[in-house]
Design a protein around this motif. Structure first.
Motif, PDB file in Angstrom:
ATOM      1  N   UNK A  84       0.850  -1.187   0.000  1.00 32.70           N
ATOM      2  CA  UNK A  84       0.000   0.000   0.000  1.00 32.70           C
ATOM      3  C   UNK A  84       0.883   1.233   0.000  1.00 32.70           C
ATOM      4  N   UNK A  85       0.532   2.195  -0.839  1.00 34.92           N
ATOM      5  CA  UNK A  85       1.220   3.480  -0.851  1.00 34.92           C
ATOM      6  C   UNK A  85       0.223   4.564  -1.216  1.00 34.92           C
ATOM      7  N   UNK A  86       0.680   5.802  -1.199  1.00 37.46           N
ATOM      8  CA  UNK A  86      -0.258   6.906  -1.412  1.00 37.46           C
ATOM      9  C   UNK A  86      -0.686   7.048  -2.864  1.00 37.46           C
ATOM     10  N   UNK A  87       0.071   6.469  -3.797  1.00 38.00           N
ATOM     11  CA  UNK A  87      -0.248   6.647  -5.207  1.00 38.00           C
ATOM     12  C   UNK A  87      -1.039   5.495  -5.823  1.00 38.00           C
ATOM     13  N   UNK A  88      -0.910   4.281  -5.264  1.00 35.05           N
ATOM     14  CA  UNK A  88      -1.562   3.116  -5.855  1.00 35.05           C
ATOM     15  C   UNK A  88      -2.811   2.704  -5.103  1.00 35.05           C
ATOM     16  N   UNK A  89      -3.668   1.987  -5.797  1.00 33.16           N
ATOM     17  CA  UNK A  89      -4.896   1.475  -5.202  1.00 33.16           C
ATOM     18  C   UNK A  89      -4.902  -0.040  -5.285  1.00 33.16           C
ATOM     19  N   UNK A  90      -5.428  -0.676  -4.251  1.00 34.47           N
ATOM     20  CA  UNK A  90      -5.628  -2.121  -4.239  1.00 34.47           C
ATOM     21  C   UNK A  90      -7.138  -2.338  -4.297  1.00 34.47           C
ATOM     22  N   UNK A  91      -7.565  -3.147  -5.264  1.00 34.64           N
ATOM     23  CA  UNK A  91      -8.993  -3.407  -5.457  1.00 34.64           C
ATOM     24  C   UNK A  91      -9.321  -4.847  -5.099  1.00 34.64           C
ATOM     25  N   UNK A  92     -10.398  -5.014  -4.336  1.00 34.82           N
ATOM     26  CA  UNK A  92     -10.896  -6.340  -4.013  1.00 34.82           C
ATOM     27  C   UNK A  92     -12.354  -6.405  -4.446  1.00 34.82           C
TER      28      UNK A  92
END
Length: 122
Positions: A98-106
């Motif tokens: 996790x970082x401020x620029x990327x998104x993780x989608x579930x």
């Protein structure tokens, strides 16, 4: 005057309810949970070593929850929810960065066979 104060109070209650259902979409929210099934899911829980996030909302078809997971590398977390119709609890564990620029989608899906899936989609 009394009627206006009641309307203001009612408006405040409605706004509080709407804002508390799921995390608001913002740039800091880097985990998105999407209900891709036609059924309602509820009691969404994200468990990790140092924190548990509980979303008590009813997530309907194509609705999303946005959660701030902070900046973490190789974060292991568990996504859990309840099938509102069958009152069964389902979960799956993932490891993501996790970082401020990327998104993780579930995505949460229910197949034609009636079985639920919790799928990490990047």
């Amino acid at each position: 005057m009394k009627r206006i104060s009641h309307l203001i109070l009612l408006s405040c209650i409605i706004m509080t309810f709407l804002l508390s259902a799921c995390g608001k979409k913002a740039t800091k929210n880097n985990l998105i949970i999407a209900n891709k099934s036609s059924e309602i899911i509820t009691d969404i829980v994200i468990q990790r070593v140092d924190k548990t996030d509980i979303m008590g909302s009813n997530l309907r078809h194509n609705e999303h929850c946005y959660i701030d997971m902070g900046a973490q590398e190789k974060c292991t977390y568990k996504v859990e929810f309840q099938d509102k119709n069958n009152q069964s609890t389902l979960s799956n564990e993932f490891t993501s960065d996790f970082n401020k620029d990327g998104l993780v989608n579930i995505n949460i899906l229910k197949g034609n066979n009636g079985k639920w899936s919790i799928i990490l989609k990047n």
